[in-house]
Write a protein that holds these residues in place. Structure first.
Motif, PDB file in Angstrom:
ATOM      1  N   TRP A   1       0.811  -1.217   0.000  1.00 15.71           N
ATOM      2  CA  TRP A   1       0.000   0.000   0.000  1.00 15.71           C
ATOM      3  C   TRP A   1       0.846   1.270   0.000  1.00 15.71           C
ATOM      4  N   LYS A   2       2.109   1.187   0.423  1.00 18.20           N
ATOM      5  CA  LYS A   2       2.929   2.398   0.469  1.00 18.20           C
ATOM      6  C   LYS A   2       3.091   3.021  -0.912  1.00 18.20           C
ATOM      7  N   CYS A   3       3.141   2.197  -1.944  1.00 17.86           N
ATOM      8  CA  CYS A   3       3.209   2.702  -3.318  1.00 17.86           C
ATOM      9  C   CYS A   3       1.858   2.618  -4.013  1.00 17.86           C
ATOM     10  N   HIS A   4       1.209   1.460  -3.907  1.00 13.97           N
ATOM     11  CA  HIS A   4      -0.020   1.224  -4.672  1.00 13.97           C
ATOM     12  C   HIS A   4      -1.266   1.798  -4.014  1.00 13.97           C
ATOM     13  N   GLY A   5      -1.176   2.218  -2.742  1.00 16.76           N
ATOM     14  CA  GLY A   5      -2.339   2.750  -2.045  1.00 16.76           C
ATOM     15  C   GLY A   5      -3.177   1.643  -1.436  1.00 16.76           C
ATOM     16  N   VAL A   6      -3.951   1.976  -0.413  1.00 16.79           N
ATOM     17  CA  VAL A   6      -4.724   0.958   0.300  1.00 16.79           C
ATOM     18  C   VAL A   6      -5.843   0.379  -0.560  1.00 16.79           C
ATOM     19  N   GLN A   7      -6.251   1.106  -1.585  1.00 17.73           N
ATOM     20  CA  GLN A   7      -7.267   0.600  -2.512  1.00 17.73           C
ATOM     21  C   GLN A   7      -6.685   0.228  -3.869  1.00 17.73           C
ATOM     22  N   GLY A   8      -5.364   0.238  -3.961  1.00 20.34           N
ATOM     23  CA  GLY A   8      -4.718  -0.121  -5.216  1.00 20.34           C
ATOM     24  C   GLY A   8      -4.787   0.950  -6.271  1.00 20.34           C
ATOM     25  N   MET A   9      -4.962   2.204  -5.878  1.00 22.85           N
ATOM     26  CA  MET A   9      -5.159   3.302  -6.823  1.00 22.85           C
ATOM     27  C   MET A   9      -3.874   4.058  -7.146  1.00 22.85           C
ATOM     28  N   ALA A  10      -2.734   3.474  -6.808  1.00 20.05           N
ATOM     29  CA  ALA A  10      -1.422   4.088  -7.106  1.00 20.05           C
ATOM     30  C   ALA A  10      -1.246   5.428  -6.410  1.00 20.05           C
ATOM     31  N   ASN A  11      -1.841   5.576  -5.246  1.00 24.33           N
ATOM     32  CA  ASN A  11      -1.778   6.846  -4.528  1.00 24.33           C
ATOM     33  C   ASN A  11      -1.245   6.678  -3.113  1.00 24.33           C
ATOM     34  N   GLY A  12      -0.376   5.688  -2.905  1.00 25.47           N
ATOM     35  CA  GLY A  12       0.211   5.507  -1.591  1.00 25.47           C
ATOM     36  C   GLY A  12       1.137   6.652  -1.223  1.00 25.47           C
TER      37      GLY A  12
ATOM     38  N   GLY B   1      16.763   7.816 -12.576  1.00 30.03           N
ATOM     39  CA  GLY B   1      16.305   9.044 -11.929  1.00 30.03           C
ATOM     40  C   GLY B   1      15.081   9.688 -12.528  1.00 30.03           C
ATOM     41  N   ALA B   2      14.445   9.055 -13.505  1.00 27.13           N
ATOM     42  CA  ALA B   2      13.232   9.615 -14.104  1.00 27.13           C
ATOM     43  C   ALA B   2      12.014   9.238 -13.273  1.00 27.13           C
ATOM     44  N   PRO B   3      11.005  10.105 -13.195  1.00 28.19           N
ATOM     45  CA  PRO B   3       9.799   9.781 -12.429  1.00 28.19           C
ATOM     46  C   PRO B   3       9.132   8.517 -12.955  1.00 28.19           C
ATOM     47  N   ILE B   4       8.575   7.751 -12.052  1.00 24.11           N
ATOM     48  CA  ILE B   4       7.871   6.523 -12.427  1.00 24.11           C
ATOM     49  C   ILE B   4       6.690   6.333 -11.488  1.00 24.11           C
ATOM     50  N   TRP B   5       5.636   5.731 -11.973  1.00 20.49           N
ATOM     51  CA  TRP B   5       4.409   5.600 -11.191  1.00 20.49           C
ATOM     52  C   TRP B   5       4.101   4.133 -10.914  1.00 20.49           C
ATOM     53  N   PRO B   6       3.598   3.844  -9.710  1.00 17.70           N
ATOM     54  CA  PRO B   6       3.211   2.463  -9.421  1.00 17.70           C
ATOM     55  C   PRO B   6       1.980   2.071 -10.227  1.00 17.70           C
ATOM     56  N   TYR B   7       1.760   0.786 -10.361  1.00 15.77           N
ATOM     57  CA  TYR B   7       0.613   0.286 -11.114  1.00 15.77           C
ATOM     58  C   TYR B   7      -0.678   0.608 -10.374  1.00 15.77           C
ATOM     59  N   ASN B   8      -1.664   1.098 -11.123  1.00 18.51           N
ATOM     60  CA  ASN B   8      -2.995   1.383 -10.594  1.00 18.51           C
ATOM     61  C   ASN B   8      -3.897   0.190 -10.904  1.00 18.51           C
ATOM     62  N   PHE B   9      -4.221  -0.576  -9.890  1.00 18.54           N
ATOM     63  CA  PHE B   9      -5.031  -1.773 -10.088  1.00 18.54           C
ATOM     64  C   PHE B   9      -6.471  -1.444 -10.469  1.00 18.54           C
TER      65      PHE B   9
ATOM     66  N   ARG C   1     -17.073  -9.415  -2.442  1.00 18.44           N
ATOM     67  CA  ARG C   1     -18.404  -8.924  -2.041  1.00 18.44           C
ATOM     68  C   ARG C   1     -18.954  -9.747  -0.889  1.00 18.44           C
ATOM     69  N   GLN C   2     -18.787 -11.057  -0.965  1.00 17.06           N
ATOM     70  CA  GLN C   2     -19.298 -11.920   0.102  1.00 17.06           C
ATOM     71  C   GLN C   2     -18.614 -11.628   1.430  1.00 17.06           C
ATOM     72  N   LEU C   3     -17.338 -11.358   1.383  1.00 16.19           N
ATOM     73  CA  LEU C   3     -16.579 -11.070   2.601  1.00 16.19           C
ATOM     74  C   LEU C   3     -16.789  -9.647   3.094  1.00 16.19           C
ATOM     75  N   GLY C   4     -17.284  -8.769   2.215  1.00 19.97           N
ATOM     76  CA  GLY C   4     -17.388  -7.361   2.568  1.00 19.97           C
ATOM     77  C   GLY C   4     -16.015  -6.762   2.835  1.00 19.97           C
ATOM     78  N   LEU C   5     -15.052  -7.090   1.964  1.00 19.08           N
ATOM     79  CA  LEU C   5     -13.680  -6.641   2.159  1.00 19.08           C
ATOM     80  C   LEU C   5     -13.578  -5.119   2.217  1.00 19.08           C
ATOM     81  N   LYS C   6     -12.844  -4.628   3.199  1.00 19.90           N
ATOM     82  CA  LYS C   6     -12.529  -3.204   3.315  1.00 19.90           C
ATOM     83  C   LYS C   6     -11.053  -3.004   3.021  1.00 19.90           C
ATOM     84  N   PRO C   7     -10.649  -1.811   2.617  1.00 16.45           N
ATOM     85  CA  PRO C   7      -9.220  -1.569   2.363  1.00 16.45           C
ATOM     86  C   PRO C   7      -8.373  -1.856   3.595  1.00 16.45           C
ATOM     87  N   VAL C   8      -7.123  -2.258   3.368  1.00 19.50           N
ATOM     88  CA  VAL C   8      -6.216  -2.491   4.484  1.00 19.50           C
ATOM     89  C   VAL C   8      -5.975  -1.180   5.203  1.00 19.50           C
TER      90      VAL C   8
END
Length: 293
Positions: free
Chosen positions: A188-199, A210-218, A283-290
């Motif tokens: 989550w530090k890079c990918h974000g707790v919801q996988g939105m690449a906003n960690g 040294g060029a900017p790079i972005w984590p994968y947005n799931f 959906r069955q588990l009602g998963l919430k973000p970490v």
């Protein structure tokens, strides 16, 4: 979290920095060197029963590849200077011999099959398109051509591909366990707790040069850079994406845990051909973000 795999990654990045410093100084003689290297036994490839020859790929490379990767394979083709986000990262510098998409351990050369597959698959979210117009023989020739740019192939052999165990059945227990792994190794530090690449680390990331790079947005529906099958995703975080901040987690995650993580990551993606069961379980588990820790 300082582990063996992170130490390996740090050593690899140090080597890359040294190479990046040294290569420009030798660029004046690179044309002569490359011509000599074309005649070496290492300037061939072997993919199944196909043998590729670097010399045969020269016209293909000139027509389709040189604009980005350059005559010297250093990623400084005429088009490269105009590539800006979202077409980053910049074209691969083949002289370094460092590749993201591999079946081999971090820090090692890819197999010929790895490069062969990358050419056909392309790299999503980059300027590298899908080259499915080439014949298999042409692709094998291009693999040999790519290899002739770097002296690494003259001194090293490709790494031994990692062993990928059979994919287990997807269960609620495995999806939940995969979420625990996602939190524990701090994806989550890079990918974000919801996988939105906003960690919290996402905006600070740079590649090996040294060029900017972005984590994968799931969550945006794009394809993972090195393939979209479950085995592809497993391979990505067990081999790492060399040249990027994405390390190998082979020393942090057991194979069974790796499959659990694959199943959890599928729940973060929009509905697609690969994740119907995982989305249903979420959906069955009602998963919430970490919870970020």
């Amino acid at each position: 979290m300082r582990t063996k795999s992170f130490l390996q990654y740090s050593l690899l990045m140090s080597a890359v920095a040294i190479l990046a410093f040294l290569l420009p100084a030798s660029a004046q003689v690179s044309t002569v060197q490359l011509q000599e290297w074309l005649n070496l036994p290492t300037s061939t490839s072997h993919v199944g029963n196909i043998t590729g020859n670097a010399k045969a790929a020269a016209p293909l490379y000139r027509r389709y590849c040189v604009g980005c990767h350059g005559d010297l394979g250093d990623g400084n083709g005429e088009v490269a200077q105009w590539l800006e986000p979202p077409m980053w990262p910049k074209p691969r510098n083949f002289q370094l011999g460092i590749f993201k998409c591999r079946s081999t351990p971090t820090g090692t050369l890819p197999t010929d099959e790895d490069l062969f597959d990358t050419i056909a698959r392309g790299l999503d979210r980059s300027s590298m398109p899908i080259w499915n117009t080439f014949t298999k023989d042409e692709r094998a020739d291009l693999v040999a051509w790519i290899k002739h740019f770097s002296p690494r192939w003259q001194k090293e052999k490709p790494g031994t591909p990692i062993q990928i165990p059979s994919e287990p059945e997807i269960t609620p227990e495995r999806v939940k366990a995969g979420q625990e792994v996602f939190g524990r190794v701090q994806c989550w530090k890079c990918h974000g707790v919801q996988g939105m690449a906003n960690g919290p680390s996402a905006s600070t990331l740079t590649d090996d040069l040294g060029a900017p790079i972005w984590p994968y947005n799931f969550t945006d529906g794009s394809r993972p850079k090195c393939g979209n099958t479950d085995r592809d995703i497993y391979k990505i975080f067990m081999t790492g994406l060399d040249g990027t901040p994405m390390p190998s987690f082979v020393d942090n995650i057991k194979p069974d845990e790796a499959w659990n993580l694959v199943f959890y990551l599928r729940t973060l993606q929009p509905h697609n051909a690969f994740n119907a069961k995982e989305k249903q379980i979420a959906r069955q588990l009602g998963l919430k973000p970490v919870a970020a820790q």
